[in-house]
Write a protein that holds these residues in place. Sequence first.
Motif, PDB file in Angstrom:
ATOM      1  N   ARG A 219      15.432   1.972  -6.576  1.00 21.16           N
ATOM      2  CA  ARG A 219      14.080   1.386  -6.585  1.00 21.16           C
ATOM      3  C   ARG A 219      13.246   1.919  -5.427  1.00 21.16           C
ATOM      4  NH1 ARG A 219      15.893  -3.294  -9.297  1.00 21.16           N
ATOM      5  NH2 ARG A 219      15.643  -2.848 -11.494  1.00 21.16           N
ATOM      6  N   LEU A 220      13.889   2.152  -4.299  1.00 20.88           N
ATOM      7  CA  LEU A 220      13.137   2.698  -3.168  1.00 20.88           C
ATOM      8  C   LEU A 220      12.587   4.084  -3.521  1.00 20.88           C
ATOM      9  CD1 LEU A 220      15.478   1.490  -0.310  1.00 20.88           C
ATOM     10  CD2 LEU A 220      13.016   1.087  -0.341  1.00 20.88           C
ATOM     11  N   SER A 221      13.355   4.799  -4.337  1.00 24.61           N
ATOM     12  CA  SER A 221      12.892   6.143  -4.709  1.00 24.61           C
ATOM     13  C   SER A 221      11.685   6.083  -5.652  1.00 24.61           C
ATOM     14  CB  SER A 221      14.033   6.946  -5.347  1.00 24.61           C
ATOM     15  OG  SER A 221      14.257   6.463  -6.657  1.00 24.61           O
ATOM     16  N   MET A 222      11.486   4.934  -6.291  1.00 27.30           N
ATOM     17  CA  MET A 222      10.350   4.785  -7.216  1.00 27.30           C
ATOM     18  C   MET A 222       9.050   4.417  -6.497  1.00 27.30           C
ATOM     19  SD  MET A 222      12.190   2.482 -10.054  1.00 27.30           S
ATOM     20  CE  MET A 222      13.564   3.111 -10.999  1.00 27.30           C
ATOM     21  N   ILE A 223       9.179   3.991  -5.247  1.00 27.52           N
ATOM     22  CA  ILE A 223       7.993   3.540  -4.503  1.00 27.52           C
ATOM     23  C   ILE A 223       7.056   4.722  -4.231  1.00 27.52           C
ATOM     24  CG2 ILE A 223       7.255   2.621  -2.247  1.00 27.52           C
ATOM     25  CD1 ILE A 223       9.663   0.797  -2.273  1.00 27.52           C
ATOM     26  N   LYS A 224       5.789   4.444  -4.321  1.00 30.44           N
ATOM     27  CA  LYS A 224       4.766   5.451  -4.025  1.00 30.44           C
ATOM     28  C   LYS A 224       4.973   6.009  -2.612  1.00 30.44           C
ATOM     29  CE  LYS A 224      -0.248   5.246  -4.532  1.00 30.44           C
ATOM     30  NZ  LYS A 224      -1.334   4.267  -4.750  1.00 30.44           N
ATOM     31  N   LYS A 225       4.885   7.308  -2.472  1.00 29.30           N
ATOM     32  CA  LYS A 225       5.094   7.896  -1.136  1.00 29.30           C
ATOM     33  C   LYS A 225       4.021   7.382  -0.158  1.00 29.30           C
ATOM     34  CE  LYS A 225       5.752  12.268   1.291  1.00 29.30           C
ATOM     35  NZ  LYS A 225       6.440  11.658   2.382  1.00 29.30           N
ATOM     36  N   GLY A 226       4.468   7.011   1.016  1.00 29.45           N
ATOM     37  CA  GLY A 226       3.528   6.552   2.038  1.00 29.45           C
ATOM     38  C   GLY A 226       3.191   5.072   1.951  1.00 29.45           C
TER      39      GLY A 226
END
Length: 315
Positions: A219-226
């Motif tokens: 799920r952390l990898s799905m978060i918008k960068k920044g």
Amino acid sequence: MAKILLTRRFPENGIKLLSSKHQLDISDNPMSYEELYEKIEKYDGVVSMLSDRFDKAMIEKAKRLKIISNYAVGYDNIDMKAAKDQNITVTNTPDVLTEATAELTFALILAVSRRLLEGDRFVKDGKFKGWEPLLLLGKEVSGANLGVIGFGRIGQAVARRAKGFLMNIFYYQRNRNIDAEREYDASFLPLDELLAKSDIISINAPLNKESYHLINKERLSMIKKGAVIVNTGRGAIIDEKELANALKSGKLAGAGLDVYEYEPTVTKELLKMNNVMLLPHLGSSTVKTREKMAKMAANSIIDYFDGKKPAHIVE
Ligand code: DGY
């Protein structure tokens, strides 16, 4: 007169109330699990702190115990099945801490997004030599996309504040809440979409089987960068080791935490990060709120032993 244990000294108004009706023992220091285990069998009622673990073994030892009045809204520290099996009533302190906790959530949102911690250190370290066009540029909160995970009382109170900042409000929880959507102009999104769309993510959910590590590596990898993430719910909703990795890699711009997976222990890497604000579980920590919570927790015990149904029983 019942024998009541208050596991940690709390505001005087609650102590006065409790001791006017019952025999009250107060612990002036935090009680270890072992100390509590040793003493619990002597009591008819307990006012517990969120740091007191009432697991099956503790509850089975508490042969006389009739009521656990938890001095918190969250009650993940209590094995509810074990309490039910032993016919122990469990109460909490909802509503009265909603505004204080939402306020602290918003303080973290602002502080992390606008890099207040770094700014404060910069000045105190004597580095401020004058206004600079590119100094500590942060993330603008006004008009940003806010993703609230857990849209109960506290999540909605965060949304109310976010409206004042003209934010676009998205939320995720198990069930949609159409009334709240209308009231806060909020849109429901599946979790993966919310993570991809939000500039700022606020965790305001309780901890249970479904929410444990809800924010994991995938799920952390799905978060918008920044993006920025703040957690004033419960620490174990985020896999803290993976959070540290996401911050280290630059995937997340910053984090604000009031709660920890292994509270009070904090993942070491987080302690060294400048873009992370760490608070010692202060969500409900205002004089006004803690006094209201003390009154509520005391009244739950009093009502129970007066033969009345306490107002905030949790099932
Ligand atoms: C609670 O009461 O559960 C909250 O964590 C307060 O900060």
